[in-house]
Design a protein around this motif. Structure first.
Motif, PDB file in Angstrom:
ATOM      1  N   SER A   1      37.567  66.547  68.531  1.00  0.00           N
ATOM      2  CA  SER A   1      37.889  66.389  67.109  1.00  0.00           C
ATOM      3  C   SER A   1      37.612  67.662  66.319  1.00  0.00           C
ATOM      4  O   SER A   1      38.139  67.838  65.216  1.00  0.00           O
ATOM      5  N   ARG A   2      36.819  68.558  66.877  1.00  0.00           N
ATOM      6  CA  ARG A   2      36.516  69.829  66.212  1.00  0.00           C
ATOM      7  C   ARG A   2      37.280  70.994  66.850  1.00  0.00           C
ATOM      8  O   ARG A   2      36.977  72.152  66.575  1.00  0.00           O
ATOM      9  N   THR A   3      38.231  70.678  67.704  1.00  0.00           N
ATOM     10  CA  THR A   3      39.042  71.701  68.355  1.00  0.00           C
ATOM     11  C   THR A   3      40.461  71.678  67.796  1.00  0.00           C
ATOM     12  O   THR A   3      41.100  70.625  67.775  1.00  0.00           O
ATOM     13  N   LEU A   4      40.941  72.825  67.344  1.00  0.00           N
ATOM     14  CA  LEU A   4      42.279  72.928  66.768  1.00  0.00           C
ATOM     15  C   LEU A   4      43.106  73.961  67.516  1.00  0.00           C
ATOM     16  O   LEU A   4      42.568  74.952  68.048  1.00  0.00           O
ATOM     17  N   TRP A   5      44.409  73.735  67.566  1.00  0.00           N
ATOM     18  CA  TRP A   5      45.360  74.722  68.068  1.00  0.00           C
ATOM     19  C   TRP A   5      46.567  74.688  67.156  1.00  0.00           C
ATOM     20  O   TRP A   5      47.168  73.636  66.930  1.00  0.00           O
ATOM     21  N   ARG A   6      46.891  75.816  66.577  1.00  0.00           N
ATOM     22  CA  ARG A   6      47.952  75.916  65.575  1.00  0.00           C
ATOM     23  C   ARG A   6      47.724  74.937  64.415  1.00  0.00           C
ATOM     24  O   ARG A   6      48.655  74.345  63.885  1.00  0.00           O
ATOM     25  N   GLY A   7      46.477  74.758  64.045  1.00  0.00           N
ATOM     26  CA  GLY A   7      46.125  73.932  62.897  1.00  0.00           C
ATOM     27  C   GLY A   7      46.092  72.447  63.157  1.00  0.00           C
ATOM     28  O   GLY A   7      45.723  71.665  62.272  1.00  0.00           O
ATOM     29  N   ILE A   8      46.451  72.010  64.359  1.00  0.00           N
ATOM     30  CA  ILE A   8      46.451  70.588  64.716  1.00  0.00           C
ATOM     31  C   ILE A   8      45.217  70.299  65.564  1.00  0.00           C
ATOM     32  O   ILE A   8      44.967  71.002  66.556  1.00  0.00           O
ATOM     33  N   ARG A   9      44.453  69.284  65.204  1.00  0.00           N
ATOM     34  CA  ARG A   9      43.234  68.985  65.946  1.00  0.00           C
ATOM     35  C   ARG A   9      43.513  68.014  67.087  1.00  0.00           C
ATOM     36  O   ARG A   9      44.439  67.203  67.048  1.00  0.00           O
ATOM     37  N   PHE A  10      42.664  68.117  68.070  1.00  0.00           N
ATOM     38  CA  PHE A  10      42.702  67.196  69.209  1.00  0.00           C
ATOM     39  C   PHE A  10      41.893  65.952  68.860  1.00  0.00           C
ATOM     40  O   PHE A  10      41.185  65.909  67.847  1.00  0.00           O
ATOM     41  N   GLY A  11      41.957  64.949  69.718  1.00  0.00           N
ATOM     42  CA  GLY A  11      41.199  63.731  69.486  1.00  0.00           C
ATOM     43  C   GLY A  11      41.010  62.962  70.772  1.00  0.00           C
ATOM     44  O   GLY A  11      41.614  63.274  71.808  1.00  0.00           O
ATOM     45  N   LEU A  12      40.173  61.948  70.707  1.00  0.00           N
ATOM     46  CA  LEU A  12      39.901  61.093  71.868  1.00  0.00           C
ATOM     47  C   LEU A  12      39.784  59.659  71.397  1.00  0.00           C
ATOM     48  O   LEU A  12      38.949  59.333  70.553  1.00  0.00           O
ATOM     49  N   ASP A  13      40.642  58.800  71.938  1.00  0.00           N
ATOM     50  CA  ASP A  13      40.600  57.383  71.608  1.00  0.00           C
ATOM     51  C   ASP A  13      39.811  56.638  72.683  1.00  0.00           C
ATOM     52  O   ASP A  13      39.088  57.245  73.459  1.00  0.00           O
ATOM     53  N   GLY A  14      39.983  55.328  72.764  1.00  0.00           N
ATOM     54  CA  GLY A  14      39.252  54.549  73.758  1.00  0.00           C
ATOM     55  C   GLY A  14      37.829  54.266  73.314  1.00  0.00           C
ATOM     56  O   GLY A  14      37.401  54.656  72.229  1.00  0.00           O
ATOM     57  N   THR A  15      37.084  53.588  74.199  1.00  0.00           N
ATOM     58  CA  THR A  15      35.719  53.201  73.868  1.00  0.00           C
ATOM     59  C   THR A  15      34.730  53.718  74.906  1.00  0.00           C
ATOM     60  O   THR A  15      35.044  53.779  76.097  1.00  0.00           O
ATOM     61  N   ALA A  16      33.550  54.065  74.428  1.00  0.00           N
ATOM     62  CA  ALA A  16      32.502  54.517  75.346  1.00  0.00           C
ATOM     63  C   ALA A  16      32.026  53.372  76.227  1.00  0.00           C
ATOM     64  O   ALA A  16      31.608  53.598  77.370  1.00  0.00           O
ATOM     65  N   GLY A  17      32.104  52.122  75.719  1.00  0.00           N
ATOM     66  CA  GLY A  17      31.659  50.972  76.509  1.00  0.00           C
ATOM     67  C   GLY A  17      32.455  50.826  77.788  1.00  0.00           C
ATOM     68  O   GLY A  17      31.887  50.560  78.867  1.00  0.00           O
ATOM     69  N   ARG A  18      33.764  50.970  77.707  1.00  0.00           N
ATOM     70  CA  ARG A  18      34.594  50.864  78.913  1.00  0.00           C
ATOM     71  C   ARG A  18      34.269  52.003  79.881  1.00  0.00           C
ATOM     72  O   ARG A  18      34.250  51.806  81.108  1.00  0.00           O
ATOM     73  N   PHE A  19      34.004  53.178  79.339  1.00  0.00           N
ATOM     74  CA  PHE A  19      33.647  54.325  80.176  1.00  0.00           C
ATOM     75  C   PHE A  19      32.334  54.052  80.913  1.00  0.00           C
ATOM     76  O   PHE A  19      32.199  54.381  82.097  1.00  0.00           O
ATOM     77  N   VAL A  20      31.379  53.435  80.234  1.00  0.00           N
ATOM     78  CA  VAL A  20      30.088  53.110  80.851  1.00  0.00           C
ATOM     79  C   VAL A  20      30.266  52.074  81.953  1.00  0.00           C
ATOM     80  O   VAL A  20      29.748  52.237  83.068  1.00  0.00           O
ATOM     81  N   LEU A  21      31.003  51.006  81.674  1.00  0.00           N
ATOM     82  CA  LEU A  21      31.190  49.940  82.663  1.00  0.00           C
ATOM     83  C   LEU A  21      31.907  50.471  83.905  1.00  0.00           C
ATOM     84  O   LEU A  21      31.524  50.153  85.042  1.00  0.00           O
TER      85      LEU A  21
END
Length: 349
Positions: free
Chosen positions: A123-143
């Motif tokens: 969310s703090r990374t930009l390229w050509r002024g457009i930021r990246f992002g990450l959806d999903g949930t940490a809970g599913r990643f943990v399980l």
């Protein structure tokens, strides 16, 4: 894709962060880490356009404080529950169970922290002024991580590629550039036999097979990643990583040998002559502490810089991205930094 970072310029930022962190009892680490990221992000470019890191030290610091408060709250709550339970049962079993529960919760939070830290960084990374992002949930990643970890333990480590590839695929498939999602099609089963070969030969090759496997894993993973018509193709070679890795290992072994051998020889001589064991050498303790403190700087200068440069310059990107189809996401990401991950990441990025 290109990388034009300065080996000793960025290495100097690592050194500066370490020295000022010691003086400020670790507080400067969050601001120093931010400077390092801005330098590295800005040195990496795609099609001549560099990345940009917009995170702040303040965000990392407050995320760290939130993690400390969370751990203290969980620890106190479990202690009270265990103490009350032990008093009622007139046994120490309550405190033992509470301690076990605390460690299990911390382990789960550590896995969640990896996902949440990745969300913050994107969310703090930009390229050509457009930021990246990450959806999903940490809970599913943990399980999922728990399930694949149990499978890895049950197979004596053979299924580790399934765990690592599932984690990487989950993160990449939930990542996006603006509103455009990434796609990763890697399957850990394709890395099982290379990993078995690595397990068998890691010892006889003094760890060289581990480096070989990580390069192979990186090339396979990257070759299955795409985004809106663009497809990556990592062409990193073993020789580009092996030389720096061996040099770092030799330097580390030489330093520890120089620090430990005199004490070991003195202890053996004392045992042979039945003399009192020698006191722990102050020079040895200070030397080990100094090397541990300098490890992030040494690691980047010797290994991190050349591997990052080689990884970028051998990354082929095919296709064409229609930038007009990419819109800025309304999700600005978390308000604070990496929290618990800051406790686990040491001097890294």
């Amino acid at each position: 894709m290109a990388y034009d970072g300065s080996r000793f310029g960025i290495g100097g930022l690592f050194l500066k962060t370490m020295l000022l962190s010691v003086v400020t009892l670790g507080i400067y680490n969050f601001w120093g880490r931010t400077q390092i990221r801005r330098a590295i992000w800005g040195a990496v470019s795609v099609d001549g356009e560099p990345f940009e890191y917009t995170g702040t030290g303040k965000e990392l610091f407050f995320g760290f404080l939130k993690a400390i408060a969370l751990l203290i709250s969980i620890g106190l709550a479990l202690f009270v529950i265990g103490w009350v339970g032990g008093m009622l049962a007139r046994s120490r079993i309550g405190l033992l169970l509470a301690s076990l529960a605390f460690y299990l919760i911390v382990a789960a939070l550590a896995v969640a922290a990896v996902y949440l830290a990745t969300r913050y960084r994107l969310s703090r990374t930009l390229w050509r002024g457009i930021r990246f992002g990450l959806d999903g949930t940490a809970g599913r990643f943990v399980l999922g991580t728990i399930g694949y970890s149990l499978l890895t333990v049950a197979t004596l480590g053979i299924c580790l590629p399934l765990l690592r590839t599932w984690q990487a695929r989950t993160i990449v498939n939930n990542a996006r550039y603006g509103t455009v999602p990434f796609r990763m099609e890697a399957r850990g089963a394709k890395l099982i036999w290379p990993w078995i070969l690595t397990m068998l030969l890691a010892g006889p090759t003094l760890g060289i097979m581990l480096v070989w496997y990580r390069v192979r894993e990186f090339r396979y993973w990257s070759s299955t990643i795409s985004i809106a018509g663009l497809r990556l193709d990592g062409r990193l070679r073993l020789g580009q990583v092996l030389g720096p890795a061996i040099l770092l290992a030799v330097i580390t072994i030489a330093i520890f040998a120089a620090l430990l051998v005199p004490s070991i020889v003195a202890a053996v001589e004392a045992a042979r002559t039945h003399a009192p064991p020698p006191a722990t050498s102050t020079v040895m303790i200070l030397g080990i502490w100094a090397y541990v403190a300098l490890a992030p700087t040494i690691g980047f200068v010797i290994l991190g810089h050349p591997v990052l440069k080689a990884s970028c310059e051998t990354m082929a990107i095919g296709g064409a991205l229609d930038l007009e189809a990419v819109a800025q996401s309304s999700d600005a990401g978390p308000r604070t930094g990496e929290g618990l991950f800051a406790l686990l990441d040491g001097g890294g990025l």
